[in-house]
Scaffold this motif. Structure first.
Motif, PDB file in Angstrom:
ATOM      1  N   VAL A 122      -3.441   3.916  -2.074  1.00  0.00           N
ATOM      2  CA  VAL A 122      -3.137   3.090  -3.505  1.00  0.00           C
ATOM      3  C   VAL A 122      -3.436   1.889  -2.470  1.00  0.00           C
ATOM      4  O   VAL A 122      -2.624   1.812  -1.600  1.00  0.00           O
ATOM      5  CB  VAL A 122      -2.423   3.370  -4.562  1.00  0.00           C
ATOM      6  CG1 VAL A 122      -2.519   2.482  -5.647  1.00  0.00           C
ATOM      7  CG2 VAL A 122      -2.776   4.660  -5.102  1.00  0.00           C
ATOM      8  N   SER A 123      -4.176   0.142  -3.180  1.00  0.00           N
ATOM      9  CA  SER A 123      -3.232  -0.842  -2.585  1.00  0.00           C
ATOM     10  C   SER A 123      -2.663  -1.847  -3.657  1.00  0.00           C
ATOM     11  O   SER A 123      -3.443  -1.542  -4.861  1.00  0.00           O
ATOM     12  CB  SER A 123      -4.084  -1.569  -1.923  1.00  0.00           C
ATOM     13  OG  SER A 123      -5.678  -1.198  -2.481  1.00  0.00           O
ATOM     14  N   VAL A 124      -2.116  -2.638  -3.798  1.00  0.00           N
ATOM     15  CA  VAL A 124      -1.972  -3.684  -4.766  1.00  0.00           C
ATOM     16  C   VAL A 124      -2.514  -4.871  -4.363  1.00  0.00           C
ATOM     17  O   VAL A 124      -1.910  -5.439  -3.977  1.00  0.00           O
ATOM     18  CB  VAL A 124       0.148  -3.396  -4.711  1.00  0.00           C
ATOM     19  CG1 VAL A 124       0.117  -4.399  -6.424  1.00  0.00           C
ATOM     20  CG2 VAL A 124       0.217  -1.781  -5.073  1.00  0.00           C
ATOM     21  N   GLY A 183      -2.575  -5.325 -10.118  1.00  0.00           N
ATOM     22  CA  GLY A 183      -3.496  -4.469 -10.641  1.00  0.00           C
ATOM     23  C   GLY A 183      -3.642  -3.487  -9.605  1.00  0.00           C
ATOM     24  O   GLY A 183      -2.813  -3.429  -7.972  1.00  0.00           O
ATOM     25  N   TYR A 184      -4.413  -1.987  -9.381  1.00  0.00           N
ATOM     26  CA  TYR A 184      -3.846  -1.538  -8.128  1.00  0.00           C
ATOM     27  C   TYR A 184      -5.713  -0.654  -8.377  1.00  0.00           C
ATOM     28  O   TYR A 184      -6.405  -0.210  -8.989  1.00  0.00           O
ATOM     29  CB  TYR A 184      -3.392   0.214  -9.365  1.00  0.00           C
ATOM     30  CG  TYR A 184      -1.952  -0.179  -9.521  1.00  0.00           C
ATOM     31  CD1 TYR A 184      -1.120  -0.142  -8.340  1.00  0.00           C
ATOM     32  CD2 TYR A 184      -1.959   0.141 -10.085  1.00  0.00           C
ATOM     33  CE1 TYR A 184       0.330  -0.175  -8.724  1.00  0.00           C
ATOM     34  CE2 TYR A 184      -0.416  -0.174 -10.969  1.00  0.00           C
ATOM     35  CZ  TYR A 184       0.841  -0.504  -9.676  1.00  0.00           C
ATOM     36  OH  TYR A 184       2.150  -0.455 -10.339  1.00  0.00           O
ATOM     37  N   LEU A 185      -5.731  -0.488  -6.555  1.00  0.00           N
ATOM     38  CA  LEU A 185      -7.449  -0.142  -6.103  1.00  0.00           C
ATOM     39  C   LEU A 185      -6.975   0.806  -5.380  1.00  0.00           C
ATOM     40  O   LEU A 185      -6.063   1.690  -4.696  1.00  0.00           O
ATOM     41  CB  LEU A 185      -7.087  -1.711  -4.867  1.00  0.00           C
ATOM     42  CG  LEU A 185      -9.213  -0.998  -4.542  1.00  0.00           C
ATOM     43  CD1 LEU A 185      -9.970  -1.158  -5.596  1.00  0.00           C
ATOM     44  CD2 LEU A 185      -8.855  -2.607  -3.536  1.00  0.00           C
ATOM     45  N   LEU A 186      -7.940   1.965  -5.774  1.00  0.00           N
ATOM     46  CA  LEU A 186      -7.490   3.492  -5.481  1.00  0.00           C
ATOM     47  C   LEU A 186      -8.841   3.986  -4.569  1.00  0.00           C
ATOM     48  O   LEU A 186      -9.991   3.531  -4.637  1.00  0.00           O
ATOM     49  CB  LEU A 186      -7.728   4.249  -6.048  1.00  0.00           C
ATOM     50  CG  LEU A 186      -6.033   3.989  -7.771  1.00  0.00           C
ATOM     51  CD1 LEU A 186      -5.422   3.461  -8.115  1.00  0.00           C
ATOM     52  CD2 LEU A 186      -6.013   5.360  -8.020  1.00  0.00           C
ATOM     53  N   THR A 188       1.246  -1.310  -0.320  1.00  0.00           N
ATOM     54  CA  THR A 188       0.027   0.280  -0.053  1.00  0.00           C
ATOM     55  C   THR A 188       0.876   1.329  -0.206  1.00  0.00           C
ATOM     56  O   THR A 188       1.692   1.246   0.643  1.00  0.00           O
ATOM     57  CB  THR A 188      -0.908  -0.015   1.272  1.00  0.00           C
ATOM     58  OG1 THR A 188      -0.406  -0.229   2.228  1.00  0.00           O
ATOM     59  CG2 THR A 188      -1.493  -1.315   1.432  1.00  0.00           C
ATOM     60  N   PHE A 189       0.690   2.714  -0.081  1.00  0.00           N
ATOM     61  CA  PHE A 189       0.973   3.484  -1.164  1.00  0.00           C
ATOM     62  C   PHE A 189       0.181   4.678  -0.500  1.00  0.00           C
ATOM     63  O   PHE A 189      -1.024   4.709  -0.490  1.00  0.00           O
ATOM     64  CB  PHE A 189       2.307   3.699  -1.840  1.00  0.00           C
ATOM     65  CG  PHE A 189       1.359   2.934  -3.252  1.00  0.00           C
ATOM     66  CD1 PHE A 189       1.211   4.607  -4.378  1.00  0.00           C
ATOM     67  CD2 PHE A 189       1.609   2.121  -3.481  1.00  0.00           C
ATOM     68  CE1 PHE A 189       1.354   3.767  -5.448  1.00  0.00           C
ATOM     69  CE2 PHE A 189       1.590   2.268  -4.580  1.00  0.00           C
ATOM     70  CZ  PHE A 189       1.129   2.903  -5.605  1.00  0.00           C
ATOM     71  N   THR A 190       0.729   5.869  -0.448  1.00  0.00           N
ATOM     72  CA  THR A 190      -0.729   7.034  -0.689  1.00  0.00           C
ATOM     73  C   THR A 190       0.233   7.554  -1.601  1.00  0.00           C
ATOM     74  O   THR A 190       1.134   8.360  -2.246  1.00  0.00           O
ATOM     75  CB  THR A 190      -0.541   7.734   0.321  1.00  0.00           C
ATOM     76  OG1 THR A 190       0.639   8.068   0.890  1.00  0.00           O
ATOM     77  CG2 THR A 190      -1.114   6.831   1.526  1.00  0.00           C
ATOM     78  N   VAL A 191      -0.031   8.764  -2.765  1.00  0.00           N
ATOM     79  CA  VAL A 191      -0.267   9.816  -3.666  1.00  0.00           C
ATOM     80  C   VAL A 191      -0.727  11.135  -3.013  1.00  0.00           C
ATOM     81  O   VAL A 191      -1.929  10.877  -3.317  1.00  0.00           O
ATOM     82  CB  VAL A 191      -0.308   9.787  -5.154  1.00  0.00           C
ATOM     83  CG1 VAL A 191      -0.097  10.776  -6.121  1.00  0.00           C
ATOM     84  CG2 VAL A 191       0.945   8.009  -5.388  1.00  0.00           C
ATOM     85  N   GLY A 192      -0.601  11.791  -2.628  1.00  0.00           N
ATOM     86  CA  GLY A 192      -0.926  13.212  -1.298  1.00  0.00           C
ATOM     87  C   GLY A 192      -1.960  12.442  -1.089  1.00  0.00           C
ATOM     88  O   GLY A 192      -2.137  12.099  -0.201  1.00  0.00           O
ATOM     89  N   THR A 193      -3.589  12.998  -1.681  1.00  0.00           N
ATOM     90  CA  THR A 193      -4.526  12.045  -0.496  1.00  0.00           C
ATOM     91  C   THR A 193      -5.184  11.229  -1.265  1.00  0.00           C
ATOM     92  O   THR A 193      -6.346  10.371  -0.798  1.00  0.00           O
ATOM     93  CB  THR A 193      -5.606  13.155  -0.174  1.00  0.00           C
ATOM     94  OG1 THR A 193      -5.854  13.399  -2.125  1.00  0.00           O
ATOM     95  CG2 THR A 193      -5.087  14.746   0.394  1.00  0.00           C
TER      96      THR A 193
END
Length: 214
Positions: free
Chosen positions: A101-103, A122-125, A93-98
Motif C-alpha cells: 500500500v502506498s499513500v 488515497g490508497y494505491l494497492l 508505504t506499508f504492507t498488509v500481508g502480501t
C-alpha cells in the motif's frame, strides 16, 4: 486480487491470506461484518460516511490483531491501541500481508469556503492494481489499473470527474461514493463518464455485496 463492493465508499480487498477494508463508514450497513474479517482497516478521512469511529474503536478493542491506518485526525480519534493505529501521510508505504500500500494526496475536495476541508489520503494497492482516492480527485504519480471513482456527494461534479479520469488514465473505473444518486442517476453518470462517454474508459457499477477479480 478480489474486490468486494459495499455500500457507498467502502470496499474489501483480498489477496492470498490478506484482507483489508477501506472506509467503513456509517452509510455502509454491513461495515461491521466487513471489519470483523479484516486484517487492517484503511481510512481516507474522518467524515462519518467513510469512518464509523465507534465501530472501528470497538473492533480494535475486541481484535488485538487488527491494525488501522488513517489521517492524523482519524488516529487521534481512536488513540494508539498499543501502536496498532497508524497515522499516515502522502509518501508513506506499508504492507498488509502480501498487499503493498502506498499513500497519496493531502486534502479533501472543496465543498464550500465556509466548510472546513480536512486532510484526505488515497490508497494505491498492489503496485497500482487499484486506487481509492477517498473524497478527492487527486491523481497519484503512478500507473493505476482500476480507479475507484467517487460519483456523488456535495463536492463532486461530472466534468471534474471526467478530467480526473483522463489525468489518471486507468484501464477501468468502478463507481463508488454513489449512494446519493438514484439508480437512474448512477446509470446516467456511467454513460457520461464511461467507455462511450467523456473518458473512453470502461466503467463498472457493482451492487453492494458483489465481488470481482481484478
Amino acid at each position: 486480487m478480489k474486490l468486494t463492493k459495499h455500500a457507498h465508499a467502502c470496499v474489501t480487498l483480498e489477496k492470498d491470506n490478506a484482507r483489508l477494508v477501506i472506509d467503513p463508514g456509517t452509510f455502509t450497513p454491513d461495515a461491521g461484518a466487513a471489519v470483523a474479517g479484516a486484517d487492517a482497516v484503511l481510512v481516507t478521512h474522518e467524515h462519518i460516511d467513510h469512518f464509523d469511529e465507534q465501530l472501528v474503536a470497538a473492533a480494535l478493542e475486541s481484535r488485538p490483531e487488527l491494525h488501522v491506518y488513517g489521517t492524523a485526525a482519524v488516529a487521534a480519534a481512536l488513540g494508539s491501541h498499543g501502536g496498532r493505529v497508524h497515522s499516515v501521510v502522502a509518501g508513506d508505504t506499508f504492507t498488509v500481508g502480501t498487499l503493498d500500500v502506498s499513500v497519496h494526496g493531502h486534502r479533501h475536495a472543496l465543498i464550500h469556503a465556509d466548510i472546513p476541508c480536512p486532510d484526505n489520503v488515497g490508497y494505491l494497492l498492489d503496485g497500482g492494481a487499484v486506487y481509492h482516492p477517498g473524497d478527492a480527485y487527486f491523481a497519484p504519480d503512478a500507473a493505476v489499473r482500476t480507479l475507484l471513482l467517487p460519483t456523488s456527494g456535495p463536492w463532486t461534479k461530472l466534468g471534474e470527474a471526467a478530467d480526473y479520469v483522463r489525468s489518471v488514465e486507468p484501464e477501468r473505473i468502478i463507481q463508488i461514493h454513489e449512494l446519493m444518486l438514484s439508480d437512474l442517476g448512477q446509470q446516467s453518470t456511467a454513460n457520461i463518464l464511461g467507455e462511450n462517454g467523456l473518458t473512453g474508459t470502461p466503467i463498472t457499477r457493482l451492487a453492494p455485496g458483489t465481488s470481482i477479480q481484478l
